[in-house]
Design a protein around this motif. Structure first.
Motif, short mmCIF file in Angstrom:
data_model
loop_
_atom_site.label_atom_id
_atom_site.label_comp_id
_atom_site.label_asym_id
_atom_site.label_seq_id
_atom_site.Cartn_x
_atom_site.Cartn_y
_atom_site.Cartn_z
N LEU A 29 38.52 10.66 32.40
CA LEU A 29 38.52 9.95 31.11
C LEU A 29 38.45 8.43 31.28
O LEU A 29 37.81 7.75 30.49
CB LEU A 29 39.79 10.31 30.33
CG LEU A 29 39.72 11.58 29.48
CD1 LEU A 29 41.10 11.87 28.85
CD2 LEU A 29 38.68 11.47 28.38
N TRP A 30 39.13 7.91 32.31
CA TRP A 30 39.11 6.45 32.47
C TRP A 30 37.83 5.93 33.10
O TRP A 30 37.62 4.73 33.19
CB TRP A 30 40.34 5.96 33.24
CG TRP A 30 41.66 6.18 32.57
CD1 TRP A 30 42.85 6.30 33.21
CD2 TRP A 30 41.97 6.27 31.16
NE1 TRP A 30 43.86 6.50 32.30
CE2 TRP A 30 43.35 6.48 31.03
CE3 TRP A 30 41.21 6.22 29.99
CZ2 TRP A 30 44.00 6.61 29.80
CZ3 TRP A 30 41.85 6.37 28.76
CH2 TRP A 30 43.22 6.56 28.68
N GLU A 31 36.99 6.84 33.57
CA GLU A 31 35.69 6.38 34.05
C GLU A 31 34.75 6.15 32.86
O GLU A 31 33.85 5.33 32.90
CB GLU A 31 35.09 7.42 35.00
CG GLU A 31 34.06 6.85 35.93
CD GLU A 31 33.78 7.80 37.09
OE1 GLU A 31 32.86 8.62 36.95
OE2 GLU A 31 34.50 7.73 38.10
N THR A 173 48.89 15.50 39.80
CA THR A 173 49.06 14.10 39.37
C THR A 173 48.81 13.17 40.55
O THR A 173 49.24 13.44 41.67
CB THR A 173 50.46 13.83 38.77
OG1 THR A 173 50.60 12.41 38.57
CG2 THR A 173 51.60 14.35 39.62
N SER A 174 48.11 12.07 40.28
CA SER A 174 47.81 11.11 41.35
C SER A 174 49.05 10.26 41.68
O SER A 174 49.02 9.52 42.66
CB SER A 174 46.66 10.21 40.92
OG SER A 174 46.98 9.56 39.72
N LEU A 175 50.12 10.37 40.89
CA LEU A 175 51.36 9.62 41.12
C LEU A 175 51.10 8.12 41.25
O LEU A 175 51.67 7.46 42.13
CB LEU A 175 52.10 10.15 42.37
CG LEU A 175 52.70 11.55 42.27
CD1 LEU A 175 53.32 11.97 43.60
CD2 LEU A 175 53.76 11.64 41.18
N VAL A 196 50.96 20.55 44.76
CA VAL A 196 49.76 21.36 44.54
C VAL A 196 48.69 20.45 43.97
O VAL A 196 48.84 19.90 42.86
CB VAL A 196 50.05 22.52 43.55
CG1 VAL A 196 48.75 23.21 43.14
CG2 VAL A 196 51.00 23.54 44.17
N ASP A 197 47.63 20.25 44.73
CA ASP A 197 46.57 19.33 44.30
C ASP A 197 45.38 19.54 45.25
O ASP A 197 45.57 19.56 46.47
CB ASP A 197 47.06 17.88 44.40
CG ASP A 197 46.20 16.91 43.61
OD1 ASP A 197 46.74 16.25 42.70
OD2 ASP A 197 44.99 16.80 43.92
N PRO A 198 44.17 19.70 44.72
CA PRO A 198 43.03 19.92 45.61
C PRO A 198 42.60 18.65 46.34
O PRO A 198 41.80 18.69 47.27
CB PRO A 198 41.92 20.38 44.66
CG PRO A 198 42.31 19.85 43.33
CD PRO A 198 43.79 19.76 43.31
N1 APR Z 1 44.56 21.45 39.95
C1 APR Z 1 45.48 20.58 40.40
N2 APR Z 1 45.24 19.25 40.53
C2 APR Z 1 44.02 18.81 40.19
C3 APR Z 1 43.00 19.66 39.72
C4 APR Z 1 43.30 21.04 39.60
N3 APR Z 1 42.41 21.92 39.16
N4 APR Z 1 41.89 18.90 39.48
C5 APR Z 1 42.21 17.62 39.79
N5 APR Z 1 43.49 17.56 40.23
C6 APR Z 1 44.28 16.40 40.66
C7 APR Z 1 43.49 15.22 41.21
O1 APR Z 1 43.20 15.41 42.59
C8 APR Z 1 44.48 14.07 40.96
O2 APR Z 1 45.38 13.92 42.06
O3 APR Z 1 44.96 15.90 39.54
C9 APR Z 1 45.26 14.52 39.74
C10 APR Z 1 44.93 13.79 38.46
O4 APR Z 1 45.33 12.45 38.54
P1 APR Z 1 45.09 11.45 37.31
O5 APR Z 1 43.72 11.63 36.78
O6 APR Z 1 45.49 10.09 37.77
O7 APR Z 1 46.11 12.00 36.17
P2 APR Z 1 47.68 11.75 36.04
O8 APR Z 1 48.33 11.59 37.36
O9 APR Z 1 48.19 12.84 35.14
O10 APR Z 1 47.74 10.38 35.25
C11 APR Z 1 48.99 9.86 34.90
O11 APR Z 1 48.02 8.10 33.63
O12 APR Z 1 46.21 7.67 32.32
C12 APR Z 1 47.57 7.83 32.31
O13 APR Z 1 49.04 8.50 30.61
C13 APR Z 1 48.00 8.98 31.42
O14 APR Z 1 49.60 10.73 31.84
C14 APR Z 1 48.51 10.01 32.40
C15 APR Z 1 48.95 9.16 33.58
#
Ligand code: APR
Length: 233
Positions: A29-31, A173-175, A196-198
């Motif tokens: 989404l942010w891209e 989550t990218s943490l 758990v993250d790919p």
């Molecule tokens: N299963 C598990 N993880 C996945 C999958 C999947 N099918 N597909 C992608 N991912 C992982 C990616 O590898 C990445 O590490 O999910 C993570 C998504 O990271 P972000 O896009 O940064 O999302 P998030 O960490 O939830 O963002 C945190 O930022 O933009 C704000 O408020 C918004 O709550 C959000 C916060």
């Protein structure tokens, strides 16, 4: 009270296999949108229509998607363990799957609130918030989401929950967004951590954790079954 308390911290990757985009992955989404145009209080002051359109689009899309196997695995876990989900997601897929303990750190898409009084929250559903929709206090309604630069009111409750964790399960989550990311440091010392993250999580603040490098919908059903069979390890 069961003996294990699994605290699950979820992010956008949890809902990716349901068809909702993450934020920072390729084509996330942010891209395609600037955070500063759609997800800050300043953006809402400057161009409320654009902000409402962005969330109206996400709300409409949410109505069309379904929880995935990962969400359902976390529901199954509740039969055997105490499970508390702390989610950064604003979708309602954990609840729709049937999870009973869900804390939303960044708000909920299906709720709206006063733009003056943050506590004046209404259940909104999946329809659009239109220009001119007003809260009870007469102020314009806004999405009940936490924007960049805003406080995260649920963080203290989340910290308390993490302090009672026997196991932390971090999913999708990218943490990189604080204070949510800091929660991984709030668990007791002997708390076991699974990720758990790919993606490649070698730069993650919990890079030492057991990493199941698969999408949530594939990884969680077998991980939860393994824990039910052998205990949480
Ligand atoms: N299963 C598990 N993880 C996945 C999958 C999947 N099918 N597909 C992608 N991912 C992982 C990616 O590898 C990445 O590490 O999910 C993570 C998504 O990271 P972000 O896009 O940064 O999302 P998030 O960490 O939830 O963002 C945190 O930022 O933009 C704000 O408020 C918004 O709550 C959000 C916060």
């Amino acid at each position: 009270m069961k003996k294990d308390h699994i605290v699950v911290l979820t992010g956008a990757g949890m809902s990716a296999e349901s068809g909702l985009k993450t934020f920072r992955d390729h084509d996330g989404l942010w891209e395609n949108h600037s955070v500063y145009d759609v997800a800050t209080p300043e953006a809402f002051q400057r161009d409320p229509d654009m902000v409402q359109r962005f969330y109206n689009m996400r709300r409409a899309q949410l109505e069309t998607v379904q929880p995935n196997a990962g969400h359902f695995a976390l529901v199954k876990a509740e039969r055997h363990f105490d499970v508390t989900i702390i989610t950064q997601n604003i979708d309602d897929l954990h609840e729709r799957a049937g999870s009973s303990n869900v804390l939303h750190l960044h708000g909920e898409l299906t709720k709206a609130r006063s733009s003056i009084q943050p506590d004046l929250i209404v259940n909104w559903g999946y329809g659009p918030i239109e220009n001119g929709d007003k809260a009870e206090d007469g102020s314009p309604l806004r999405p009940h989401v936490v924007w960049f630069g805003e406080p995260v009111p649920a963080i203290e409750q989340a910290v308390e929950i993490c302090r009672t964790a026997t196991h932390l399960l971090v999913v999708g989550t990218s943490l990189v967004v604080y204070p949510a990311a800091g929660l991984v440091h709030e668990t007791p010392q002997n708390c076991r951590v699974t990720l758990v993250d790919p993606g490649d999580m070698s730069e993650s603040p919990i890079a030492h954790a057991r990493h199941v490098q698969k999408p949530a919908g594939q990884a969680l059903p077998s991980l939860i079954d393994e824990w039910i069979l052998n205990g949480v390890v």
